[in-house]
Each structure stands twice: as C-alpha cells, then as structure tokens.
Design a protein around this motif. Structure first.
Motif, short mmCIF file in Angstrom:
data_model
loop_
_atom_site.label_atom_id
_atom_site.label_comp_id
_atom_site.label_asym_id
_atom_site.label_seq_id
_atom_site.Cartn_x
_atom_site.Cartn_y
_atom_site.Cartn_z
N ASP A 35 -7.56 -7.08 -6.43
CA ASP A 35 -6.93 -6.79 -5.15
C ASP A 35 -7.95 -6.85 -4.02
O ASP A 35 -9.13 -6.54 -4.20
CB ASP A 35 -6.32 -5.38 -5.20
N LYS A 36 -7.50 -7.25 -2.84
CA LYS A 36 -8.40 -7.38 -1.68
C LYS A 36 -9.10 -6.08 -1.33
O LYS A 36 -10.21 -6.10 -0.80
CB LYS A 36 -7.63 -7.91 -0.48
N ASN A 37 -8.51 -4.94 -1.65
CA ASN A 37 -9.13 -3.65 -1.36
C ASN A 37 -10.30 -3.32 -2.29
O ASN A 37 -11.04 -2.38 -2.03
CB ASN A 37 -8.09 -2.52 -1.45
N ALA A 78 -13.97 2.88 -7.07
CA ALA A 78 -12.54 2.83 -7.29
C ALA A 78 -12.29 3.40 -8.69
O ALA A 78 -13.15 3.32 -9.56
CB ALA A 78 -12.01 1.40 -7.21
N ASN A 123 -3.96 3.57 -3.50
CA ASN A 123 -4.22 2.39 -2.67
C ASN A 123 -3.55 1.14 -3.25
O ASN A 123 -3.14 0.25 -2.51
CB ASN A 123 -5.71 2.13 -2.55
N ILE A 124 -3.51 1.05 -4.57
CA ILE A 124 -2.96 -0.12 -5.25
C ILE A 124 -2.01 0.37 -6.33
O ILE A 124 -2.36 1.25 -7.13
CB ILE A 124 -4.08 -0.97 -5.88
N ASN A 176 0.83 -1.20 0.00
CA ASN A 176 0.00 0.00 0.00
C ASN A 176 0.87 1.26 0.00
O ASN A 176 1.78 1.38 0.80
CB ASN A 176 -0.92 -0.02 1.22
N THR A 208 -7.15 4.20 -6.93
CA THR A 208 -7.59 4.80 -5.67
C THR A 208 -8.99 4.29 -5.40
O THR A 208 -9.76 4.02 -6.33
CB THR A 208 -7.58 6.35 -5.73
N THR A 209 -9.34 4.19 -4.11
CA THR A 209 -10.64 3.61 -3.77
C THR A 209 -11.07 3.99 -2.36
O THR A 209 -10.24 4.25 -1.50
CB THR A 209 -10.61 2.08 -3.90
N ASP A 210 -12.40 3.98 -2.15
CA ASP A 210 -12.93 4.08 -0.79
C ASP A 210 -13.20 2.68 -0.23
O ASP A 210 -13.67 2.53 0.88
CB ASP A 210 -14.19 4.95 -0.75
N GLU A 211 -12.92 1.66 -1.03
CA GLU A 211 -13.01 0.23 -0.70
C GLU A 211 -14.44 -0.28 -0.51
O GLU A 211 -14.63 -1.43 -0.10
CB GLU A 211 -12.16 -0.11 0.54
#
Length: 154
Positions: free
Chosen positions: A113-115, A86, A61-62, A11, A79-82
């Motif tokens: 990705d896990k996020n 994203a 984020n990734i 990250n 980028t993401t708020d998860e």
C-alpha cells in the motif's frame, strides 16, 4: 486456483464500517460478516462485539477483505505512522479457504500500500502461523521482546 475478490477499502473503511458494504459496493452487513469470520476462525478475536470492531476499523490505516460472493472469507488490517513503523493486525482466512493463497494476497495488498512505501519496519505478532509469515518474508526478531500490559478495565 481459486480467485477470491479482494477489496482494499478506503482509509478507515467507511463503506464497510458504516454502511456494511461488500463486493461491488453491495450492502451485505459487512461488520456482522467480519464478526462471524473472527468468531469462527480465531481463538483471540472470537468475542469481539460489532461496536468495538467498528472502532477498530476506524483507527486502521489499511483494511483489506476477501470475499467469495457475499461471504467474507478473509480479512487483514494495518496501522502505521507511514515512516518508521507499521503493524499488521487480524490477518484471518476462513478455515475452509486456507492454503489457497488468500492470506498471502491480503498481506501483499497491505504491505504494498502507498502508506507503507517509506516504512522501515513492518511488524506482525503470531501464535500459530510463524511458518506462514516466514514464507511471506518476515523474520523472527531476536533482539526485541514482546511485552504486554494488560489493562483490567474491560
């Protein structure tokens, strides 16, 4: 088929961003190599300076990079708020390595990705690669308009 080394960085990509690490955690001046990749292979990111590239990565984020030995040949980030949204950014593959599946591998690493597991929608903006992204499963959105506010303080 050619197999590049793909790295999904931690990250905020501290190793790449701060230490310039590349394959096998080897110092390769990674930010300079990313700057060169962007300059040689985009019309929209060729003037980015190292300081701004480092900040850009620190807010991502990734981060994924692709390598042929010590040469960076691909890059992408998100980028993401998860949970709801994203956005994929800066998906770039060196012109000499295009059509080898590298861009698709970068995108797949990012979107799996896990996020991003719970994210409702993943966005991408493109000016020249629409067919590629459609092939990757993205759809044109007809109900929304892309709007831009250009700030003149740069």
């Amino acid at each position: 088929m050619y197999e590049p080394l793909l790295i999904k960085h931690t990250n905020r990509a501290i190793g790449l961003r701060v230490l310039g690490l590349g394959p096998n955690l080897t110092p390769v001046n990674g930010i300079r190599k990313l700057q060169e990749l962007l300059k040689a292979n985009t019309s929209w990111a060729h003037q980015r300076c190292k300081k701004d590239i480092k900040k850009m990565i620190s807010k991502s984020n990734i981060v994924v990079s692709a390598w042929d030995n010590k040469k960076m040949i691909g890059f992408g980030r998100a980028t993401t708020d998860e949970i709801y949204r994203a956005t994929l950014w800066d998906i770039v593959v060196d012109k000499n390595y295009q059509r080898l599946g590298i861009g698709g591998k970068i995108i797949n690493l990012i979107i799996n990705d896990k996020n991003l597991i719970q994210v409702e929608k993943i966005y991408i903006m493109t000016t020249q690669c629409e067919k590629f992204y459609i092939k990757m499963g993205f759809q044109k959105e007809g109900r929304q308009n892309l709007m831009v506010l250009k700030k003149s303080n740069f």
